[in-house]
Design a protein around this motif. Structure first.
Motif, PDB file in Angstrom:
ATOM      1  N   ASN A 122       0.806  -1.227   0.000  1.00 33.06           N
ATOM      2  CA  ASN A 122       0.000   0.000   0.000  1.00 33.06           C
ATOM      3  C   ASN A 122       0.843   1.283   0.000  1.00 33.06           C
ATOM      4  O   ASN A 122       0.402   2.317   0.478  1.00 33.06           O
ATOM      5  N   ASN A 141      -6.631   0.857  -1.935  1.00 28.47           N
ATOM      6  CA  ASN A 141      -6.024   1.445  -0.733  1.00 28.47           C
ATOM      7  C   ASN A 141      -6.043   0.434   0.411  1.00 28.47           C
ATOM      8  O   ASN A 141      -6.670   0.637   1.435  1.00 28.47           O
ATOM      9  N   TYR A 142      -5.440  -0.701   0.199  1.00 28.99           N
ATOM     10  CA  TYR A 142      -5.198  -1.682   1.256  1.00 28.99           C
ATOM     11  C   TYR A 142      -4.076  -2.583   0.795  1.00 28.99           C
ATOM     12  O   TYR A 142      -3.755  -2.617  -0.392  1.00 28.99           O
ATOM     13  N   THR A 390      -8.684  11.248   9.029  1.00 31.04           N
ATOM     14  CA  THR A 390      -8.742   9.789   9.104  1.00 31.04           C
ATOM     15  C   THR A 390      -9.219   9.348  10.481  1.00 31.04           C
ATOM     16  O   THR A 390     -10.084   8.489  10.610  1.00 31.04           O
ATOM     17  N   SER A 484     -10.622   4.276  -1.358  1.00 34.05           N
ATOM     18  CA  SER A 484     -10.688   5.249  -0.267  1.00 34.05           C
ATOM     19  C   SER A 484     -10.045   4.710   0.998  1.00 34.05           C
ATOM     20  O   SER A 484      -9.605   5.471   1.847  1.00 34.05           O
ATOM     21  N   GLY A 485      -9.977   3.392   1.137  1.00 27.45           N
ATOM     22  CA  GLY A 485      -9.412   2.812   2.359  1.00 27.45           C
ATOM     23  C   GLY A 485     -10.493   2.212   3.243  1.00 27.45           C
ATOM     24  O   GLY A 485     -10.203   1.676   4.300  1.00 27.45           O
ATOM     25  N   ALA A 488     -10.255  -1.673   4.049  1.00 30.39           N
ATOM     26  CA  ALA A 488      -9.377  -2.085   5.149  1.00 30.39           C
ATOM     27  C   ALA A 488     -10.124  -1.953   6.484  1.00 30.39           C
ATOM     28  O   ALA A 488      -9.940  -2.768   7.379  1.00 30.39           O
ATOM     29  N   PRO A 604      -4.729   1.907   6.458  1.00 23.14           N
ATOM     30  CA  PRO A 604      -4.145   3.037   5.734  1.00 23.14           C
ATOM     31  C   PRO A 604      -4.980   4.291   5.925  1.00 23.14           C
ATOM     32  O   PRO A 604      -6.180   4.200   6.192  1.00 23.14           O
ATOM     33  N   TYR A 606      -7.284   7.454   4.998  1.00 24.88           N
ATOM     34  CA  TYR A 606      -8.286   7.600   3.938  1.00 24.88           C
ATOM     35  C   TYR A 606      -7.724   8.472   2.827  1.00 24.88           C
ATOM     36  O   TYR A 606      -7.026   9.452   3.109  1.00 24.88           O
ATOM     37  N   ARG A 607      -8.013   8.104   1.617  1.00 28.78           N
ATOM     38  CA  ARG A 607      -7.593   8.922   0.479  1.00 28.78           C
ATOM     39  C   ARG A 607      -8.776   9.074  -0.448  1.00 28.78           C
ATOM     40  O   ARG A 607      -9.517   8.107  -0.653  1.00 28.78           O
TER      41      ARG A 607
END
Lengths: 801, 61
Positions: A122, A141-142, A390, A484-485, A488, A604, A606-607
């Motif tokens: 990641n 995103n993981y 986050t 986006s995460g 996870a 991770p 957040y994006r």
């Protein structure tokens, strides 16, 4: 080709010298440089070493060392040029390649740089890879999205880069399959330059791998990825000082926008050509005690083992002291290993006595100590609270009270949108398909071709293609959650259930991927270290409802549960998860009794996913779906139509019995007794049989079989939508074939029974035996039958539906 | 288009479909036996099926 592959008397032009450190430097100084001619003079009696002539000097090299030098053979060049052209004449037969030509070829070949992308899971390697090479590999995103090496070509400044995207790894120890894989690639493939992708928002942990690469003496450029996050947090990082400190260029990049990638590859060229001012090999100082141990083991290796000069003795000594199992196996295969191991054992004991910790921990602590020291001088955290957003989102999303309801709510939104929003474009495509059918009906003369077109191709393929919008909407949500995460986090809140199931925490990722397609999901289970957990994950993965099953659900929920479609869809997916839990527990109890290996799930930050990456995901899925339409679904539709059309009925026979008397009718009636207790007639039975190839074929088969029936009824019925035709189908006694209960029983059967052939093949390959593929095929069919039987019979007794 | 012409065309489509499906199944079996999903489609294995040419497969080492 490699210099070691040239035979006595053959000549070649040097392309590049791979390898590392002092050996590489010395060999270049001896004249083995790009564009120079080298000749094999003779082999020693035991074919090792080999006597070469380069720049008028005679040099003796061992075969293993010669294997590190890439050359263009003169013979190979002539063969390549002598290939006949279209007139059958060797187009270059009258031209003898001059040395100038060969040199040009060698120089051109020397401008191909093999680059390996290495980094933590990641850290954005695949995003970087996609941006650099224009590829569209799956990203998320993981951790654990990339499970095998992927390569691509890319050109810049006259150089060709052969980039290999390797799976993410936290270190180069030989514990997990991905760590072993990455290490093997670096030691056996000898990439010219390693791009170490480092997540700028998590420097300390990411630089641990960097220290191991320094130990390996890999020629490296560091891509400081997600540099924007670092700046946003207000951190200050003097990467220019750090690059001087560690002897490897550091370039800030933002993979998702492409910022810095061009500059990074310019630095790669500099490192490759040894022109970069920063590049130098450093030794990480592990402290007096460890350094002494390293020098003792290194000296012993040099004295007792006859190893290739291309191998870093210091790295070998460190790995031996860390008691790395693969290095242990390697050294035991070398003559003289006894003395080395004795020295190693003495030093390991001494480290334990002096430092009061085992040697592996001592090395790990020393590496982190080095990183900590380096960062203290170059990095200052910003005043802005790191990852504030986050943490704020996680306060709700991973909350022990709100976590599950929110998860269920997100899933419900996803299915609601898939069904409701997808209904509009679906209707447009349905109308288009119906219009095409009526056009053929109107303008074509009666005959078998017309029937094939309307009932077979338009009915079959058209019946499935209408679900494309629904699948794209489902993928839109899955991509958003992945990028986006949130996935996870979903793994985090499901972790306890996973452990209750007897599964490894890492199993969640392949299971989630199973909602898209079971085949890559099964491949993703490679990252699970424990074989038992890996097998259980593979065995239950087909119970995760893949997108191929969605057309069946949308068709039947649309026809029989239009007002509760989202709830029914959610229920089906949840049923799949619950059944997977149940089966995992059973497998664990009866087949695989092994203690769970602890696993730390990374969360991770957040994006915000980019619009482009989501569009790419959807486009890839649409391509895959349409390719299926033109392939397996078209072929099976034509075959099913043939089996349903022939043999032609004798003149004067009852037209309503035509389909029943056809080959497929007879086949369906043969298998129907087995499926009758589940409420299925012969047409449904045939659809389930053909659906074993791919789940969408269930819908295309229903489309063909029900179109065939419609043809015998009132005119214009062909234009009716499939769900209407399903509702109208009735047994000879007038009772409907399809009721909501039958539809539910059928959807559950489709959810559970035989995964498609591709999945069975994937399981067999990944498990290493056909037994497991067969086992999945049998157990899923039995389970599907049992569940559908219970639901149908219980539903018949308690007429709720 | 007369009935007989349509019948001939349908027969041709049928034969082509069976041939294509047969070929795809054959490729699938080869794919499983050789490089699996990573089969590069170089056809070394198909062209040299008389000998054990696993070593010719770029994906199987």
């Amino acid at each position: 080709m490699r210099l070691s592959e040239l035979r006595t008397g053959e000549k070649g032009i040097i392309v590049k010298v791979t390898g590392r450190g002092g050996f590489r430097k010395r060999i270049i100084e001896m004249g083995f440089i790009r564009g120079k001619e080298v000749e094999v003079i003779r082999n020693a009696p035991l074919k090792d070493p080999v006597h070469y002539r380069v720049m008028g000097y005679d040099v003796s090299l061992r075969r293993s060392e010669a294997a590190l030098i890439e050359v263009v053979a003169m013979d190979g060049f002539e063969e390549g040029k002598a290939a006949p052209d279209t007139n059958g004449r060797a187009f270059d037969s009258y031209v003898t390649p001059s040395r100038v030509d060969l040199r040009a070829v060698a120089i051109e070949k020397g401008k191909t740089i093999n680059v390996a992308l290495v980094g933590n899971p990641n850290s954005g390697k695949t995003t970087f890879f996609n941006h650099a090479s224009g590829a569209h590999e799956h990203v998320g995103n993981y951790s654990g999205v990339t499970v095998e090496a992927k390569d691509a070509l890319f050109k810049q400044d006259g150089y060709t880069f052969k980039i290999v995207d390797l799976p993410g790894t936290y270190s180069l120890s030989a514990y997990s399959p991905e760590e072993r894989f990455v290490r093997k690639h670096l030691t056996e493939e000898h990439p010219d330059v390693v791009i170490n992708v480092v997540d700028a928002s998590n420097l300390e942990r990411n630089l641990y791998l960097t220290t191991q690469l320094i130990d390996m003496d890999a020629r490296m450029v560091i891509a400081l990825n997600m540099y924007d996050t670092l700046l946003k947090r207000g951190d200050t990082f003097d990467y220019k000082s750090l690059e001087k400190m560690i002897g490897a260029p550091i370039v800030p990049v933002i993979s998702k926008t492409g910022f810095g990638i061009k500059e990074l590859f310019s630095r790669v060229i500099g490192v490759y050509e040894e022109e970069d001012p920063v590049i130098r090999h450093i030794h990480i100082n592990y402290g007096d005690d460890l350094e002494k141990a390293i020098s003792h083991v290194k000296a012993s290796v040099k004295e007792h083992c006859d190893l290739s000069k291309g191998l870093s003795k210091r790295h070998l000594a460190i790995k031996l002291l860390e008691e790395d199992p693969e290095t242990d196996i390697f050294i035991r295969s070398v003559p003289g290993h006894g003395a080395v191991l004795k020295v190693r054992d003495e030093n390991v004991t001494q480290i334990a006595t002096l430092l009061r910790e085992d040697s592996e921990t001592a090395f790990t602590n020393a590496r982190y100590g080095f990183i900590s020291g380096a960062l203290r001088e170059t990095f200052a955290p910003g005043k802005i609270g790191s990852m504030k957003s986050t943490q704020l989102i996680d306060l709700f999303v991973t909350n022990k009270v709100l976590g599950f309801p929110l998860f269920i709510f997100f899933m419900w939104i996803m299915f609601k949108a898939t069904f409701s929003v997808g209904a509009h474009p679906m209707e447009w495509i349905e109308n288009l398909v119906a219009w095409t059918g009526s056009l053929v009906e109107q303008y074509m003369q009666e005959g078998p071709l017309k029937d094939l077109l309307i009932d077979g191709i338009i009915g079959g393929v058209g019946g499935v293609i209408v679900f494309l919008p629904n699948i794209l909407i489902l993928y839109l949500f899955i991509s958003f959650m992945e990028d986006s995460g949130y996935m996870a986090r979903a793994a985090f809140i499901m972790d306890r259930i996973m452990h209750r199931m007897g599964l490894h925490g890492k199993s969640f990722i392949p299971l989630v991927m199973g909602f898209g397609c079971n085949v890559p999901a099964i491949m993703a289970s490679r990252t699970i270290e424990s074989r038992n957990s890996r097998l259980i994950t593979m065995l239950i993965n087909p119970l995760m409802s893949c997108s191929a099953r969605l057309p069946v659900y949308v068709l039947l929920t649309g026809a029989f549960f239009p007002d509760r479609a989202a709830i029914v869809l959610l229920g089906l997916y949840v049923s799949g998860i619950l059944l997977a839990v149940m089966m995992a527990r059973l497998f664990k109890r009866f087949l695989f009794r092994e203690e769970d290996v602890p696993f730390v799930m990374e969360l991770p930050p957040y994006r915000m996913p980019t619009f482009k990456s989501i569009l790419i995901h959807m486009w890839e899925k649409a391509k895959q779906y349409l390719r299926k339409m033109g392939g397996i679904i078209l072929f099976t539709s034509i075959i099913i139509w043939f089996l349903g059309y022939f043999p032609l009925p004798p003149d004067g026979s009852d037209p309503s019995c035509r389909q029943k008397d056809s080959y497929i009718g007879r086949l369906g009636q043969t298998i129907q007794p087995v499926l009758q207790p589940l409420g299925f007639d012969w047409k449904i039975s045939v659809s389930l049989l053909t659906g074993m190839a791919a789940k969408e074929v269930v819908v295309s088969t229903l489309g063909i079989l029900y179109t065939g029936e419609a043809e015998t009824g009132a005119e214009g019925k062909e234009a009716q939508k499939l769900r209407e035709r399903l509702k109208q189908d009735a047994y000879p006694d007038g009772s409907p074939v399809f009721t909501p209960l039958v539809a539910l029983s059928l959807m559950l059967f489709v959810l559970i029974y035989f995964p498609c052939i591709a999945t069975v093949v994937a399981i067999s390959k990944e498990a290493g035996s056909w037994k497991w593929g067969l086992f999945v095929a049998v157990y899923t069919c039995m389970l599907a039958w049992t569940i559908s039987f219970v639901v149908y019979q219980a539903g018949s007794l308690l007429p709720l539906l | 288009m007369t009935y007989n012409v349509q019948l001939i065309l349908v027969a041709v489509i049928g034969i082509l479909t069976v041939a294509c499906t047969g070929y795809r199944v054959y490729r699938l079996i080869l794919n499983i036996r050789r490089g699996g999903d990573s089969c590069a489609g170089c056809r070394n294995c198909a062209l040299k099926k008389r000998k054990n040419k696993r070593k010719d497969c770029p994906k199987v080492k």
